[in-house]
Write a protein that holds these residues in place. Structure first.
Motif, PDB file in Angstrom:
ATOM      1  N   PRO A   1       0.811  -1.234   0.000  1.00 40.68           N
ATOM      2  CA  PRO A   1       0.000   0.000   0.000  1.00 40.68           C
ATOM      3  C   PRO A   1       0.841   1.278   0.000  1.00 40.68           C
ATOM      4  N   ALA A   2       1.927   1.288   0.764  1.00 44.99           N
ATOM      5  CA  ALA A   2       2.779   2.474   0.778  1.00 44.99           C
ATOM      6  C   ALA A   2       3.440   2.687  -0.582  1.00 44.99           C
ATOM      7  N   PHE A   3       3.864   1.592  -1.213  1.00 46.19           N
ATOM      8  CA  PHE A   3       4.463   1.721  -2.541  1.00 46.19           C
ATOM      9  C   PHE A   3       3.452   2.225  -3.555  1.00 46.19           C
ATOM     10  N   SER A   4       2.201   1.769  -3.437  1.00 42.24           N
ATOM     11  CA  SER A   4       1.148   2.252  -4.334  1.00 42.24           C
ATOM     12  C   SER A   4       0.917   3.745  -4.150  1.00 42.24           C
ATOM     13  N   ALA A   5       0.928   4.205  -2.882  1.00 46.07           N
ATOM     14  CA  ALA A   5       0.763   5.629  -2.626  1.00 46.07           C
ATOM     15  C   ALA A   5       1.928   6.438  -3.194  1.00 46.07           C
ATOM     16  N   MET A   6       3.150   5.918  -3.067  1.00 38.85           N
ATOM     17  CA  MET A   6       4.313   6.601  -3.635  1.00 38.85           C
ATOM     18  C   MET A   6       4.202   6.673  -5.149  1.00 38.85           C
ATOM     19  N   ARG A   7       3.761   5.582  -5.774  1.00 37.52           N
ATOM     20  CA  ARG A   7       3.625   5.580  -7.228  1.00 37.52           C
ATOM     21  C   ARG A   7       2.561   6.561  -7.678  1.00 37.52           C
ATOM     22  N   ALA A   8       1.447   6.637  -6.936  1.00 40.18           N
ATOM     23  CA  ALA A   8       0.404   7.595  -7.291  1.00 40.18           C
ATOM     24  C   ALA A   8       0.904   9.028  -7.127  1.00 40.18           C
ATOM     25  N   GLY A   9       1.688   9.286  -6.074  1.00 42.94           N
ATOM     26  CA  GLY A   9       2.243  10.622  -5.900  1.00 42.94           C
ATOM     27  C   GLY A   9       3.211  10.998  -7.007  1.00 42.94           C
ATOM     28  N   THR A  10       4.028  10.032  -7.440  1.00 45.25           N
ATOM     29  CA  THR A  10       4.939  10.290  -8.553  1.00 45.25           C
ATOM     30  C   THR A  10       4.178  10.586  -9.834  1.00 45.25           C
ATOM     31  N   ALA A  11       3.083   9.856 -10.054  1.00 45.00           N
ATOM     32  CA  ALA A  11       2.270  10.110 -11.246  1.00 45.00           C
ATOM     33  C   ALA A  11       1.660  11.495 -11.217  1.00 45.00           C
ATOM     34  N   GLU A  12       1.250  11.963 -10.014  1.00 49.33           N
ATOM     35  CA  GLU A  12       0.688  13.303  -9.903  1.00 49.33           C
ATOM     36  C   GLU A  12       1.711  14.360 -10.312  1.00 49.33           C
ATOM     37  N   VAL A  13       2.986  14.136  -9.946  1.00 51.67           N
ATOM     38  CA  VAL A  13       4.022  15.128 -10.241  1.00 51.67           C
ATOM     39  C   VAL A  13       4.425  15.092 -11.713  1.00 51.67           C
ATOM     40  N   THR A  14       4.549  13.888 -12.274  1.00 53.24           N
ATOM     41  CA  THR A  14       5.059  13.756 -13.644  1.00 53.24           C
ATOM     42  C   THR A  14       3.976  13.803 -14.707  1.00 53.24           C
ATOM     43  N   ALA A  15       2.699  13.819 -14.326  1.00 53.63           N
ATOM     44  CA  ALA A  15       1.631  13.806 -15.329  1.00 53.63           C
ATOM     45  C   ALA A  15       1.677  15.009 -16.266  1.00 53.63           C
ATOM     46  N   PRO A  16       1.859  16.258 -15.778  1.00 55.72           N
ATOM     47  CA  PRO A  16       1.916  17.383 -16.728  1.00 55.72           C
ATOM     48  C   PRO A  16       3.070  17.268 -17.723  1.00 55.72           C
ATOM     49  N   VAL A  17       4.251  16.831 -17.249  1.00 57.04           N
ATOM     50  CA  VAL A  17       5.394  16.705 -18.155  1.00 57.04           C
ATOM     51  C   VAL A  17       5.140  15.596 -19.174  1.00 57.04           C
ATOM     52  N   SER A  18       4.623  14.461 -18.718  1.00 54.40           N
ATOM     53  CA  SER A  18       4.334  13.365 -19.639  1.00 54.40           C
ATOM     54  C   SER A  18       3.280  13.762 -20.667  1.00 54.40           C
ATOM     55  N   GLY A  19       2.273  14.524 -20.223  1.00 53.92           N
ATOM     56  CA  GLY A  19       1.250  14.968 -21.159  1.00 53.92           C
ATOM     57  C   GLY A  19       1.818  15.877 -22.236  1.00 53.92           C
ATOM     58  N   ALA A  20       2.708  16.812 -21.847  1.00 52.58           N
ATOM     59  CA  ALA A  20       3.303  17.715 -22.829  1.00 52.58           C
ATOM     60  C   ALA A  20       4.195  16.962 -23.813  1.00 52.58           C
ATOM     61  N   VAL A  21       5.009  16.031 -23.298  1.00 52.50           N
ATOM     62  CA  VAL A  21       5.877  15.250 -24.179  1.00 52.50           C
ATOM     63  C   VAL A  21       5.056  14.378 -25.124  1.00 52.50           C
ATOM     64  N   GLY A  22       3.992  13.754 -24.603  1.00 48.27           N
ATOM     65  CA  GLY A  22       3.141  12.925 -25.455  1.00 48.27           C
ATOM     66  C   GLY A  22       2.447  13.730 -26.532  1.00 48.27           C
ATOM     67  N   TRP A  23       2.023  14.968 -26.198  1.00 47.86           N
ATOM     68  CA  TRP A  23       1.366  15.819 -27.190  1.00 47.86           C
ATOM     69  C   TRP A  23       2.332  16.176 -28.313  1.00 47.86           C
ATOM     70  N   VAL A  24       3.579  16.498 -27.958  1.00 47.68           N
ATOM     71  CA  VAL A  24       4.576  16.827 -28.986  1.00 47.68           C
ATOM     72  C   VAL A  24       4.890  15.601 -29.842  1.00 47.68           C
ATOM     73  N   ALA A  25       5.031  14.422 -29.205  1.00 43.31           N
ATOM     74  CA  ALA A  25       5.344  13.212 -29.965  1.00 43.31           C
ATOM     75  C   ALA A  25       4.219  12.848 -30.920  1.00 43.31           C
ATOM     76  N   ARG A  26       2.964  12.968 -30.462  1.00 38.71           N
ATOM     77  CA  ARG A  26       1.848  12.667 -31.353  1.00 38.71           C
ATOM     78  C   ARG A  26       1.768  13.659 -32.512  1.00 38.71           C
ATOM     79  N   GLY A  27       2.084  14.926 -32.224  1.00 38.76           N
ATOM     80  CA  GLY A  27       2.069  15.915 -33.291  1.00 38.76           C
ATOM     81  C   GLY A  27       3.128  15.654 -34.345  1.00 38.76           C
ATOM     82  N   VAL A  28       4.349  15.294 -33.904  1.00 41.25           N
ATOM     83  CA  VAL A  28       5.418  14.983 -34.860  1.00 41.25           C
ATOM     84  C   VAL A  28       5.099  13.712 -35.637  1.00 41.25           C
ATOM     85  N   GLY A  29       4.535  12.714 -34.960  1.00 42.91           N
ATOM     86  CA  GLY A  29       4.222  11.463 -35.643  1.00 42.91           C
ATOM     87  C   GLY A  29       3.114  11.582 -36.659  1.00 42.91           C
TER      88      GLY A  29
END
Length: 291
Positions: free
Chosen positions: A45-73
């Motif tokens: 459970p603690a590891f799941s909470a850590m993973r969810a917290g990491t996803a909260e922090v990295t979600a905006p960056v991942s979304g921006a990178v994915g948008w650029v990659a989809r646009g180039v592709g």
């Protein structure tokens, strides 16, 4: 005198600092990985909470990178469609004419079904959509296939809810954080979806293979194998996925099973819809208040 390219790092203070920093980063990475591995084994459970917290922090960056990659592709597709636009326009006009006839028959059938349901006083489920959200990222190089969506508990998303795209089913939520959620895609080896053939309702199961394809097996061999070109939709059996959601199209027929291609491709999707479970679990029994 030795050539500059044969000099050891000791001759350059900058090279010494670079080598030292690389060793520090390597050792720190090993220590952090070991700590995370121990936490995942000793306290899931603690590891799941850590993973969810990491996803909260990295979600905006991942979304921006994915948008650029989809646009180039999508640039090669735009260039190709520019040269074939006239032929595509004529083909689409013919398709619209054919679809108008099919639409008229479908409207007549839908009206007849509505009239019969009113005569039988059948109760229909209400609105099953929870939220429309953005697909932040999805795994494409691993055998475990997950997607990250930008909606969580704050938006009413919980584990067990199905997720679909414009073309068909994507998967189901397995872990929800405050504003993000992880989705187990239907192409993951741990995913099994009850399906039925669209043309005659023959039931079966669609299991993920981890390589982007689905393996489909019929429940009753008397109904025959699934043929190439068959469209599969959810059957509603099992109480998670609502019925009649498009899932896949059979592309190859085997001896006891068939291979199917998912109709929804999360790697090129920008948005998805989270739905309520078709048959939510029953409420917990009342607490015993007796003294």
């Amino acid at each position: 005198m030795a050539s500059p390219r044969n000099r050891r790092p000791g001759y350059s203070r900058r090279a010494q600092y670079s080598l030292f920093i690389s060793y520090v980063i390597l050792i720190a990475g090993v220590l952090v990985g070991g700590v995370l591995l121990l936490v995942s084994k000793l306290d899931p459970p603690a590891f799941s909470a850590m993973r969810a917290g990491t996803a909260e922090v990295t979600a905006p960056v991942s979304g921006a990178v994915g948008w650029v990659a989809r646009g180039v592709g999508s640039v090669p597709g735009w260039i190709g469609s520019w040269f074939t636009v006239h032929g595509e326009n004529a083909r689409l006009k013919q398709q619209v004419e054919r679809q108008e006839k099919v639409l008229l028959r479908a409207r007549a059938i839908a009206y007849e079904n509505l009239r019969l349901k009113r005569l039988l006083a059948m109760r229909e489920p209400g609105d099953i959509d929870v939220v429309n959200t953005r697909v932040v990222s999805s795994s494409a190089s691993s055998t475990r296939r997950y997607a990250l969506i930008y909606a969580g508990i704050a938006q009413g998303v919980h584990a067990g809810m199905p997720v679909r795209g414009p073309d068909g089913l994507i998967g189901r939520v397995i872990e929800a954080g405050p504003d993000t959620a992880r989705v187990l895609m239907i192409i993951d080896p741990e995913s099994v979806i009850p399906v039925r053939r669209l043309k005659d309702g023959a039931p079966g199961f669609a299991a993920g293979r981890g390589d982007g394809m689905l393996e489909v097996r019929p429940i009753a061999m008397a109904n025959g194998q699934f043929a190439v070109g068959d469209i599969l939709v959810t059957s509603g059996t099992g109480g998670i996925f609502p019925p009649n959601v498009p899932v896949a199209k059979v592309t190859e027929r085997g001896r006891d099973s068939a291979l199917a291609t998912p109709l929804a491709r999360p790697d090129v999707l920008d948005f998805a819809t989270v739905m309520k479970a078709f048959m939510p679990p029953p409420p917990p029994p009342p607490a015993d208040t007796r003294p």
